[in-house]
Design a protein around this motif. Structure first.
Motif, PDB file in Angstrom:
ATOM      1  N   LEU A 170       1.019  -1.290  -0.032  1.00 32.65           N
ATOM      2  CA  LEU A 170       0.067  -0.002  -0.042  1.00 32.65           C
ATOM      3  C   LEU A 170       0.979   1.137   0.038  1.00 32.65           C
ATOM      4  O   LEU A 170       0.719   2.240  -0.730  1.00 32.65           O
ATOM      5  N   GLU A 171       1.879   1.237   0.791  1.00 31.85           N
ATOM      6  CA  GLU A 171       2.816   2.410   0.704  1.00 31.85           C
ATOM      7  C   GLU A 171       3.636   2.380  -0.597  1.00 31.85           C
ATOM      8  O   GLU A 171       3.457   3.801  -0.853  1.00 31.85           O
ATOM      9  N   GLU A 172       3.744   1.379  -1.503  1.00 33.05           N
ATOM     10  CA  GLU A 172       4.340   1.747  -2.822  1.00 33.05           C
ATOM     11  C   GLU A 172       3.332   2.374  -3.738  1.00 33.05           C
ATOM     12  O   GLU A 172       3.705   3.084  -4.441  1.00 33.05           O
ATOM     13  N   THR A 173       2.032   1.904  -3.372  1.00 35.10           N
ATOM     14  CA  THR A 173       0.894   2.548  -4.427  1.00 35.10           C
ATOM     15  C   THR A 173       0.546   3.840  -4.138  1.00 35.10           C
ATOM     16  O   THR A 173       0.238   4.594  -4.991  1.00 35.10           O
ATOM     17  N   CYS A 174       0.793   4.195  -2.751  1.00 29.63           N
ATOM     18  CA  CYS A 174       0.637   5.463  -2.469  1.00 29.63           C
ATOM     19  C   CYS A 174       1.876   6.568  -2.639  1.00 29.63           C
ATOM     20  O   CYS A 174       1.960   7.736  -2.419  1.00 29.63           O
ATOM     21  N   GLY A 175       3.007   5.909  -3.146  1.00 25.83           N
ATOM     22  CA  GLY A 175       4.099   6.711  -3.153  1.00 25.83           C
ATOM     23  C   GLY A 175       4.881   6.958  -2.082  1.00 25.83           C
ATOM     24  O   GLY A 175       5.886   7.963  -1.855  1.00 25.83           O
ATOM     25  N   ILE A 176       4.840   6.127  -1.084  1.00 22.21           N
ATOM     26  CA  ILE A 176       5.497   6.500   0.343  1.00 22.21           C
ATOM     27  C   ILE A 176       6.769   5.465   0.348  1.00 22.21           C
ATOM     28  O   ILE A 176       6.770   4.396   0.251  1.00 22.21           O
ATOM     29  N   THR A 177       7.922   6.269   0.192  1.00 21.56           N
ATOM     30  CA  THR A 177       9.193   5.607   0.225  1.00 21.56           C
ATOM     31  C   THR A 177      10.093   5.723   1.144  1.00 21.56           C
ATOM     32  O   THR A 177      10.856   4.894   1.610  1.00 21.56           O
ATOM     33  N   GLU A 178       9.973   6.630   2.016  1.00 21.62           N
ATOM     34  CA  GLU A 178      10.798   6.690   3.377  1.00 21.62           C
ATOM     35  C   GLU A 178      10.450   5.693   4.344  1.00 21.62           C
ATOM     36  O   GLU A 178       9.564   5.560   4.820  1.00 21.62           O
ATOM     37  N   PRO A 179      11.671   5.127   4.635  1.00 20.02           N
ATOM     38  CA  PRO A 179      11.253   4.073   5.964  1.00 20.02           C
ATOM     39  C   PRO A 179      11.082   4.804   7.153  1.00 20.02           C
ATOM     40  O   PRO A 179      11.580   5.834   7.387  1.00 20.02           O
ATOM     41  N   LEU A 180      10.464   4.140   7.855  1.00 19.03           N
ATOM     42  CA  LEU A 180       9.941   4.678   9.240  1.00 19.03           C
ATOM     43  C   LEU A 180      10.820   3.933  10.217  1.00 19.03           C
ATOM     44  O   LEU A 180      10.640   2.548  10.364  1.00 19.03           O
ATOM     45  N   THR A 181      11.372   4.494  11.140  1.00 15.59           N
ATOM     46  CA  THR A 181      11.976   4.257  12.378  1.00 15.59           C
ATOM     47  C   THR A 181      11.397   4.897  13.464  1.00 15.59           C
ATOM     48  O   THR A 181      10.677   5.636  13.595  1.00 15.59           O
ATOM     49  N   LEU A 182      11.826   4.434  14.688  1.00 16.34           N
ATOM     50  CA  LEU A 182      11.587   4.982  15.947  1.00 16.34           C
ATOM     51  C   LEU A 182      12.017   6.624  15.887  1.00 16.34           C
ATOM     52  O   LEU A 182      11.253   7.587  16.622  1.00 16.34           O
ATOM     53  N   GLU A 183      12.996   6.910  15.385  1.00 12.73           N
ATOM     54  CA  GLU A 183      13.311   8.331  15.303  1.00 12.73           C
ATOM     55  C   GLU A 183      12.451   9.031  14.148  1.00 12.73           C
ATOM     56  O   GLU A 183      12.477  10.458  14.220  1.00 12.73           O
ATOM     57  N   HIS A 208      -1.867   9.859   5.162  1.00 15.05           N
ATOM     58  CA  HIS A 208      -1.480  10.187   3.676  1.00 15.05           C
ATOM     59  C   HIS A 208      -2.652  10.115   2.583  1.00 15.05           C
ATOM     60  O   HIS A 208      -2.797  10.940   2.074  1.00 15.05           O
ATOM     61  N   LEU A 209      -3.288   8.976   3.027  1.00 17.55           N
ATOM     62  CA  LEU A 209      -4.596   8.891   1.972  1.00 17.55           C
ATOM     63  C   LEU A 209      -5.575   9.809   2.274  1.00 17.55           C
ATOM     64  O   LEU A 209      -6.174  10.659   1.528  1.00 17.55           O
ATOM     65  N   LEU A 210      -5.852  10.308   3.601  1.00 25.93           N
ATOM     66  CA  LEU A 210      -6.784  11.355   4.050  1.00 25.93           C
ATOM     67  C   LEU A 210      -6.305  12.388   3.188  1.00 25.93           C
ATOM     68  O   LEU A 210      -7.211  13.438   2.933  1.00 25.93           O
ATOM     69  N   THR A 211      -4.959  13.087   3.339  1.00 27.40           N
ATOM     70  CA  THR A 211      -4.670  14.359   2.891  1.00 27.40           C
ATOM     71  C   THR A 211      -4.523  14.228   1.385  1.00 27.40           C
ATOM     72  O   THR A 211      -5.322  15.330   0.700  1.00 27.40           O
ATOM     73  N   GLN A 212      -4.349  13.199   0.775  1.00 28.63           N
ATOM     74  CA  GLN A 212      -4.575  13.170  -0.430  1.00 28.63           C
ATOM     75  C   GLN A 212      -6.253  13.294  -1.161  1.00 28.63           C
ATOM     76  O   GLN A 212      -6.300  14.077  -2.174  1.00 28.63           O
ATOM     77  N   MET A 213      -7.023  12.739  -0.390  1.00 26.92           N
ATOM     78  CA  MET A 213      -8.481  12.716  -0.701  1.00 26.92           C
ATOM     79  C   MET A 213      -8.902  14.237  -0.294  1.00 26.92           C
ATOM     80  O   MET A 213      -9.762  14.685  -0.975  1.00 26.92           O
ATOM     81  N   GLU A 214      -8.434  14.889   0.584  1.00 28.88           N
ATOM     82  CA  GLU A 214      -8.998  16.028   0.876  1.00 28.88           C
ATOM     83  C   GLU A 214      -8.613  17.232   0.032  1.00 28.88           C
ATOM     84  O   GLU A 214      -9.368  17.845  -0.374  1.00 28.88           O
ATOM     85  N   ALA A 215      -7.402  16.979  -0.777  1.00 27.89           N
ATOM     86  CA  ALA A 215      -6.725  17.770  -1.730  1.00 27.89           C
ATOM     87  C   ALA A 215      -7.742  17.553  -2.856  1.00 27.89           C
ATOM     88  O   ALA A 215      -7.918  18.500  -3.727  1.00 27.89           O
ATOM     89  N   PHE A 216      -7.902  16.320  -3.139  1.00 27.76           N
ATOM     90  CA  PHE A 216      -8.789  15.820  -4.287  1.00 27.76           C
ATOM     91  C   PHE A 216     -10.307  16.679  -4.230  1.00 27.76           C
ATOM     92  O   PHE A 216     -10.476  17.112  -5.183  1.00 27.76           O
TER      93      PHE A 216
END
Length: 472
Positions: free
Chosen positions: A223-236, A271-279
């Protein structure tokens, strides 16, 4: 849908015992190996159901099974329970059954539209009756009312009206089940029949045999790939999350892994929420009052209201009632443009008239997309996983996000990923007597309306009480 269609015809119930026997024979291996990932069914208080079936067959009661509807697997699991397990427990407990148990059932008239006409035929042969949601379906209601009072078998229905994708949240119940109960009492009294009318709550819930954390991580990555989310997520790099313990002692993940996984799920939802709000702001010129700093549940509620409003503007429908009510009215408005009851014979249309009818059918189908998007999220609270980070709740939420993205992409939302093998837990509750409420119902119109509301609320509370909090 790109072409106008003839009116939707009522599919009358036409019970066929041969089709029932074939279905009963096929369902066990089919649902285990091909149709679902259900591998076991655990049933509590089945003796209660066997006793009620015995009373029904003896002519003492009329019975409606009001079952929870978290999944499309529910009818298969309910059928297996009644066809296979109910006779076994009846023999063990020496509860007399004069015939093999079965049930009539109410189903949404829209199911054969996406599942195929063969499904409509099968449901009819099994004794099911359709209801056209979103309008006063006199023919459908009359059929359901007749089956409740006079059918050979008990009647089954899902008072939530549709699946909500949540194992531990119940959608607001529709009042139709309670109203059917009072109509049944009325019909019995007119016929001088002594049966008591009962509504039996039946809880249904699913849990994974092994928590599917790896499958969930793969699904989130997809789902992240489909949405264009590429940055890995860590605790930091975690975003600012709502306060939560995020420490499920039953989880095989460490607390840090749970936090990261929840962070990915939350980031994906935001991310999905922000995209749909802009849409909706840009292309439908909607004034969305919330912003990225607003609480997630508030933003989600505003977005769903906006999506429904876009469809309602097209069909010129006022925004009345809760989200479920609005979805039902929009569905009916869309179907009225597609399945044209005002055109008895499409063949008499001129080529120009046919093209215009096709155009409006296509437009209606496009506008119904907004409603379908909302329909998947009517039970979403924004706090479901945060309150209890179990594998089941993670999976429920991730699959709902998958549904939304599938609808946005125009792919089949019913072809859900299977995250792992599951068991179905069915709990038979205590019956609610409609007959005992009859005197209140008959006092006046206001008391009748209140009696329906009270019975609906009692049924909601009963079904909520059948949720197993520690499932999974």
């Amino acid at each position: 849908m790109t072409q106008v269609q003839p009116p939707l015809e009522f599919i009358p119930p036409s019970f066929n015992p041969v089709v029932l026997r074939l279905t009963q024979w096929a369902i066990r291996p089919l649902y285990q190996q091909f149709l679902t990932n259900i591998r076991s069914i655990e049933i509590q208080n089945l003796e209660q159901l066997a006793d009620l079936y015995s009373q029904f067959q003896a002519g003492k009661i009329r019975l409606l099974l009001a079952f929870r509807h978290p999944s499309t697997y529910d009818p298969l699991c309910l059928g297996y329970t009644i066809w296979q397990e109910l006779p076994k427990i009846a023999r063990q407990q020496q509860i007399p059954l004069s015939a093999s148990p079965h049930f009539h059932f109410i189903y949404d008239r829209g199911i054969p539209l996406w599942a195929g006409s063969m499904v409509g035929w099968l449901y009819s042969q099994l004794g099911g009756t359709p209801i056209h949601r979103g309008k006063l379906d006199i023919v459908g209601l009359r059929s359901a009312r007749h089956l409740f009072a006079n059918g050979t078998f008990p009647l089954a229905a899902a008072p939530e009206g549709a699946t909500n994708g949540h194992n531990e949240i119940i959608s607001p119940l529709e009042p139709g089940i309670a109203q059917l109960g009072f109509w049944c009492v009325e019909d019995l009294k007119k016929a001088n029949r002594p049966e008591e009318v009962l509504i039996l709550p039946v809880g249904m819930q699913y849990r994974y045999l092994t928590p599917p954390w790896q499958a969930l991580e793969r699904l989130l990555a997809e789902l992240e790939e489909t949405c264009g989310i590429t940055e890995p997520l860590t605790l930091e790099t975690l975003p600012q999350l709502p306060e939560s313990e995020m420490n499920d002692p039953q989880s095989v993940l460490s607390p840090q892994q749970q936090v990261i996984l929840y962070g990915r799920l939350y980031r994906l939802g935001e991310h999905l929420l922000t995209q749909m709000e802009a849409f909706y702001r840009r292309f439908y010129h909607q004034q969305i009052k919330t912003d990225p700093q607003s609480p997630f549940p508030e933003r989600l509620s505003q977005l769903l209201d906006t999506a429904l409003g876009v469809a309602e503007q097209f069909f010129n429908i006022p925004p009345k009632g809760n989200a479920i009510d609005r979805c039902r009215r929009l569905e009916e408005a869309g179907w009225a443009y597609i399945y044209r009851e005002d055109i008895p014979n499409l063949e008499v249309l001129s080529p120009l008239e046919r093209s215009l009818a096709n155009r409006i059918a296509q437009e209606a189908d496009l506008r119904l997309w907004h409603m379908r998007l909302v329909e998947s999220f009517v039970a979403v609270t924004g706090r479901y996983v945060q309150e209890k980070p179990s594998a089941e709740r993670f999976a429920d939420t991730a699959l709902l996000l998958w549904d939304a993205i599938a609808r946005i992409q125009g792919t089949n939302p019913f072809n859900r990923p299977r995250l792992g093998k599951q068991s179905c837990q069915i709990i038979v509750g205590e019956p609610l007597s409609v007959s005992q409420r009859w005197e209140t119902y008959t006092q006046n119109r206001a008391r009748a309306k209140q009696a329906v509301t009270d019975l609906t609320q009692d049924l909601q509370q009963a079904l909520s009480g059948l949720i197993v909090a520690d499932a999974g």
